[in-house]
Design a protein around this motif. Structure first.
Motif, PDB file in Angstrom:
ATOM      1  N   ASP A  15     -97.168 -26.955 114.244  1.00 43.25           N
ATOM      2  CA  ASP A  15     -96.275 -25.938 113.686  1.00 43.25           C
ATOM      3  C   ASP A  15     -97.033 -24.678 113.270  1.00 43.25           C
ATOM      4  N   GLU A  67     -82.094 -21.879 107.140  1.00 45.78           N
ATOM      5  CA  GLU A  67     -82.819 -22.356 108.323  1.00 45.78           C
ATOM      6  C   GLU A  67     -84.216 -22.832 107.935  1.00 45.78           C
ATOM      7  N   TYR A  71     -85.773 -26.630 108.245  1.00 45.60           N
ATOM      8  CA  TYR A  71     -87.057 -26.916 108.907  1.00 45.60           C
ATOM      9  C   TYR A  71     -87.907 -27.845 108.048  1.00 45.60           C
ATOM     10  N   TRP A  72     -88.048 -27.526 106.755  1.00 40.97           N
ATOM     11  CA  TRP A  72     -88.911 -28.341 105.907  1.00 40.97           C
ATOM     12  C   TRP A  72     -88.333 -29.730 105.659  1.00 40.97           C
ATOM     13  N   ASN A  74     -86.498 -31.374 107.722  1.00 44.29           N
ATOM     14  CA  ASN A  74     -86.742 -32.088 108.974  1.00 44.29           C
ATOM     15  C   ASN A  74     -88.133 -32.694 108.989  1.00 44.29           C
ATOM     16  N   ARG A  75     -89.127 -31.917 108.589  1.00 42.19           N
ATOM     17  CA  ARG A  75     -90.504 -32.421 108.602  1.00 42.19           C
ATOM     18  C   ARG A  75     -90.734 -33.462 107.510  1.00 42.19           C
ATOM     19  N   VAL A  82     -86.469 -29.511 114.514  1.00 40.13           N
ATOM     20  CA  VAL A  82     -86.105 -28.153 114.113  1.00 40.13           C
ATOM     21  C   VAL A  82     -87.260 -27.219 114.451  1.00 40.13           C
ATOM     22  N   PRO A  84     -90.038 -24.479 114.160  1.00 44.76           N
ATOM     23  CA  PRO A  84     -90.701 -23.939 112.968  1.00 44.76           C
ATOM     24  C   PRO A  84     -90.072 -22.624 112.534  1.00 44.76           C
ATOM     25  N   ALA A  85     -89.864 -22.466 111.228  1.00 45.03           N
ATOM     26  CA  ALA A  85     -89.183 -21.287 110.696  1.00 45.03           C
ATOM     27  C   ALA A  85     -89.850 -20.844 109.404  1.00 45.03           C
ATOM     28  N   SER A 127     -87.642 -17.940 113.625  1.00 47.75           N
ATOM     29  CA  SER A 127     -87.837 -19.286 114.174  1.00 47.75           C
ATOM     30  C   SER A 127     -88.524 -19.167 115.522  1.00 47.75           C
TER      31      SER A 127
END
Length: 289
Positions: A15, A67, A71-72, A74-75, A82, A84-85, A127
């Motif tokens: 990422d 968004e 992303y976070w 999801n990780r 997702v 990286p954003a 993103s």
């Protein structure tokens, strides 16, 4: 201080390598992304890397900070679906002054709907730009009925479909956590060209403070009785401290009430999964890695 969790990878690339140019590179040109109801732009940077940029805007269904939160989360769950954003502040001239010729016709709309401060800056989110995506059709009525059968405890999944079904199953849990009731509205279920990687995109609508989750999210999850063992372990580890630590780098990504609501929906998801385990047995419910 709670250590920040590792970000993970996206399409096999770290990422951080994908995020670095999105944070720092100068804008080369900007193109308007057609197809959605909100303002979304494709930004090409000086080094040739690209990003989707969603600015602060009048459209209440698009809140860029969400968004980043998606992303976070999801990780934190051990997922890599997702893109990286991160947050990025751009000036009006970066956006409007560098529009490619074919997008200049959208300038009046961009001027109407993009929100800038007194100095002409807008803070939005960038993103990683996925070069090619295809529609999975997983939100078609007939296909929904099909995968609902496959994700029923005790029903066999056809050869070659288990990988996609595992990602779809995790998406249904993820969407309850983020309270994204917009997923099955059409065109929000995209995959890689080979159909093997399901992208969890367009997460700017959600995180409403609904501790039980939106009815659409609960209904979608109720179609699934098979889950990833790793995801469920991630859900059990997922707590308010880990969530706050993950979001530290982008202050204000979620409010205190929004974070508390995420944790309440995590409990809803776990109660549902634990009920299935007690009814059908772990071996028939935790069928994916």
């Amino acid at each position: 201080a709670i250590p920040r969790p590792p970000a993970g990878t996206f399409t096999g690339i770290l990422d951080e390598l994908l995020l670095q140019p999105l944070r720092t590179q100068q804008v080369r040109d900007v193109k308007f992304n057609r197809g959605g109801s909100s303002i979304s732009l494709r930004v090409t940077f000086a080094d040739g890397s690209r990003a989707a940029f969603k600015p602060l805007q009048t459209n209440v269904q698009t809140v860029p900070r969400k968004e980043i939160a998606a992303y976070w989360i999801n990780r934190l769950l051990g997922l890599n679906n997702v893109p990286p954003a991160c947050a990025r502040t751009l000036h009006r001239e970066d956006l409007f002054g560098k529009l490619v010729p074919e997008s200049k016709g959208t300038l009046p709309r961009l001027q109407r709907e993009t929100l800038f401060d007194e100095e002409g800056f807008t803070r939005g989110e960038v993103s990683y730009w996925i070069p090619v995506v295809v529609n999975s059709n997983l939100d078609d009525a007939a296909v929904i009925e099909q995968w609902s059968r496959w994700l029923t405890a005790g029903v066999d999944i056809p050869a070659g479909k288990a990988g996609l079904m595992a990602q779809l199953s995790s998406l249904l849990v993820f969407d309850l956590l983020t309270n994204n009731s917009d997923r099955f509205s059409g065109g929000n279920l995209l995959t890689s060209p080979d159909g093997k990687l399901l992208y969890y995109m367009d997460n700017t609508f959600g995180f409403q403070v609904e501790p039980q989750g939106h009815e659409k999210c609960r209904q979608a999850l109720s179609r699934c009785q098979k889950f990833s063992r790793g995801l469920v372990e991630g859900l059990r580890r997922f707590d308010a401290h880990a969530l706050r630590a993950a979001l530290e780098s982008d202050p204000g990504v979620l409010t205190d009430d929004e974070m508390a609501s995420v944790m309440a929906r995590r409990d809803v998801a776990l109660r549902y999964i634990d009920h299935l385990i007690s009814r059908h047995g772990a071996e028939r419910v935790l069928v994916f890695q």
